[in-house]
Design an enzyme around this catalytic site. Structure first.
Site, PDB file in Angstrom:
ATOM      1  N   ASP A 175       0.807  -1.177  -0.022  1.00  0.00           N
ATOM      2  CA  ASP A 175       0.059   0.028  -0.109  1.00  0.00           C
ATOM      3  C   ASP A 175       0.839   1.444  -0.057  1.00  0.00           C
ATOM      4  O   ASP A 175       1.443   1.646   0.859  1.00  0.00           O
ATOM      5  CB  ASP A 175      -0.786  -0.095   1.199  1.00  0.00           C
ATOM      6  N   GLU A 207      -2.439  10.697   0.710  1.00  0.00           N
ATOM      7  CA  GLU A 207      -3.618   9.750   0.376  1.00  0.00           C
ATOM      8  C   GLU A 207      -3.849   9.354   1.934  1.00  0.00           C
ATOM      9  O   GLU A 207      -5.346   9.072   2.299  1.00  0.00           O
ATOM     10  CB  GLU A 207      -3.325   8.631  -0.493  1.00  0.00           C
ATOM     11  N   GLU A 208      -3.064   8.742   2.825  1.00  0.00           N
ATOM     12  CA  GLU A 208      -3.484   8.193   4.102  1.00  0.00           C
ATOM     13  C   GLU A 208      -3.725   9.236   4.961  1.00  0.00           C
ATOM     14  O   GLU A 208      -4.153   8.688   6.178  1.00  0.00           O
ATOM     15  CB  GLU A 208      -2.082   7.537   4.492  1.00  0.00           C
TER      16      GLU A 208
END
EC number: 3.4.17.-
Length: 452
Positions: A175, A207-208
């Site tokens: 990821d 994104e996280e």
């Protein structure tokens, strides 16, 4: 310590047998099945043996053999170099520079879009297409969650050369640096065979932690003009090779309670904020199981129940002091309906549970970023289909309407979400190589659809 034990393990090699997605909560109707681990991560067998890691760290001559496997493959060596760069959210600059340099060396025009400080998104298109705009966008993210875990290789001693059993581990190995690598090499393969393919690549930061990279791209009229240039967007996240038909929405909120401090030996002289907040939290915790007509949050056939997680609970300063304040922070994975409707249901539930106590309030102000369930396209044959419960950058990419219809959006990638973010994050060499073919299949379908 080694010990003799009865080893029981179940093979997941029968990928063709449909089974409920392991992420599916009770009540969720899976649209297709994918196993919780790849065939490379679980073996089949029953017997008496030595209990040990089926993928021990490579050592000695075996380690050199594994390094030779990686070095012999441009895909695997690129993935190794990218995973070896620490890129925890907020610190993606080195990873972005590495990807940009690689793409420029492979005849891409690269735009480094500023996001904040030294953080940039990478947007790339073939240099040969300098006077045209890409129509098919492959995108994933460069940032990872903490902590950084170095790249490492592991083998199964019983079949040390089997590419489905050589495991790559490290933070971001799944990821989402596996998706980044597979998307880039899928694009290179397609452009080698079809130099006119209108491809674009977008690798974002953040994104996280809220999606600030994708939001910056969305708001840039140079890169995301109106009407949208893109007719197809392919998002890369760990889906175990399944096409994702959609994922739940998300919102958050706080429950705040105020009280009056006093000595705990004389609690009637004060008012406990903790005691005041507990009825509200009991109701909140049950909202996903309460029917809508009784004041609960909605469910759907596609996504199952709405789920809530009281992730933070704080209150008081000492056991001998009646607590003057209490706070809970709650995350909601929304299975149906709108964010506004969900917020209204939550506020009404807390008011009812506390008999409209003015000392207990719901506050959405720290969680303004929210979105409803995200439906995605799954019209390309040859993939298993599923839904997922995790969030992605899909709702953060706001594309302008096209005159010829809506933009196709696909979500696909190698690796399992069940190891992403964990200390055992990793995937096999074979899985990473397989993902290149999956992305190529999605791109080819988009090309055939538009050229037809």
């Amino acid at each position: 310590m080694r010990s003799l034990t009865l080893l029981l393990s179940l093979s997941t090699a029968l990928r063709s047998v449909a089974a409920p997605h392991p992420a599916s909560p009770q009540g969720q109707i899976p649209l297709g099945g994918i196993p919780s681990a790849s065939t490379s991560e679980v073996g089949i067998g029953i017997g008496i043996g030595i209990e040990e890691d089926p993928f021990p760290p490579a050592a000695g001559s075996g380690h050199n053999d594994l390094e030779d496997v990686i070095n012999a493959s441009p895909l695997l060596s690129f993935h190794r170099d990218l995973v070896s760069i620490e890129s925890i959210s907020g610190h993606e600059a080195r990873a972005a520079a590495f990807v940009a340099d690689f793409l420029e060396a492979h005849n891409f025009t690269v735009v480094k879009q500023p996001v904040a400080g030294d953080r940039v998104n990478i947007f790339a298109s073939p240099r040969a297409h300098a006077h045209s705009r890409p129509e098919i966008l492959l995108t994933s993210h460069l940032d990872t969650v903490p902590p950084f875990i170095p790249y490492s290789l592991h083998r199964n001693d019983s079949r040390p050369t089997d590419r489905q059993l050589i495991r790559i581990a490290g933070r971001g190995a799944v990821d989402a640096k596996a998706s980044v690598a597979a998307q880039i090499f899928a694009a290179l393969d397609i452009l080698h065979a079809d130099p006119s393919a209108p491809l674009g690549l977008l690798f974002v930061v953040g994104e996280e932690v809220g999606g600030d990279g994708m939001k910056a791209f969305s708001h840039d009229p140079r890169l995301n003009p109106a009407p949208s240039r893109f007719h197809t967007v392919i998002f890369g996240e760990p889906t175990d090779f399944a096409l994702v038909a959609g994922h739940k929405g998300m919102l958050g909120f706080e429950v705040l309670a105020s009280g009056r401090p006093a000595h705990s030996g004389y609690p009637w002289l004060g008012r406990s904020a903790v005691s005041a907040i507990l009825p509200a939290l009991r109701r909140v915790d049950a909202l996903g199981h309460i029917p809508v007509h009784h004041g609960g949050l909605p469910a759907s056939h596609k996504y199952g129940r709405t789920t809530l997680n009281i992730g933070v609970l704080e209150g008081g300063v000492a056991t001998n002091v009646v607590p003057a304040a209490a706070r809970a922070d709650v995350a909601v994975r929304l299975a149906a309906g709108s964010v506004d409707d969900a917020r209204a249901i939550i506020a009404a539930a807390v008011a009812d549970a506390t008999h409209r106590d003015p000392a207990v309030v719901v506050d959405f102000s720290r969680h303004l970023e929210a979105y409803p369930p995200q439906d995605l396209d799954v019209d390309v044959p040859g993939f298993e289909i599923t839904t997922v419960n995790y969030g992605t950058d899909v709702p953060n990419l706001h594309l302008h309407p096209r005159p010829d219809g809506p933009v196709k959006r696909y979500l696909y990638g190698p690796g399992s979400i069940f190891v992403a973010h964990g200390e055992n994050e990793g995937l096999t060499v074979g899985a990473l190589e397989e993902a290149v073919g999956g992305y190529k299949k999605l791109v080819q379908a988009a090309l055939e659809r538009t050229r037809a």
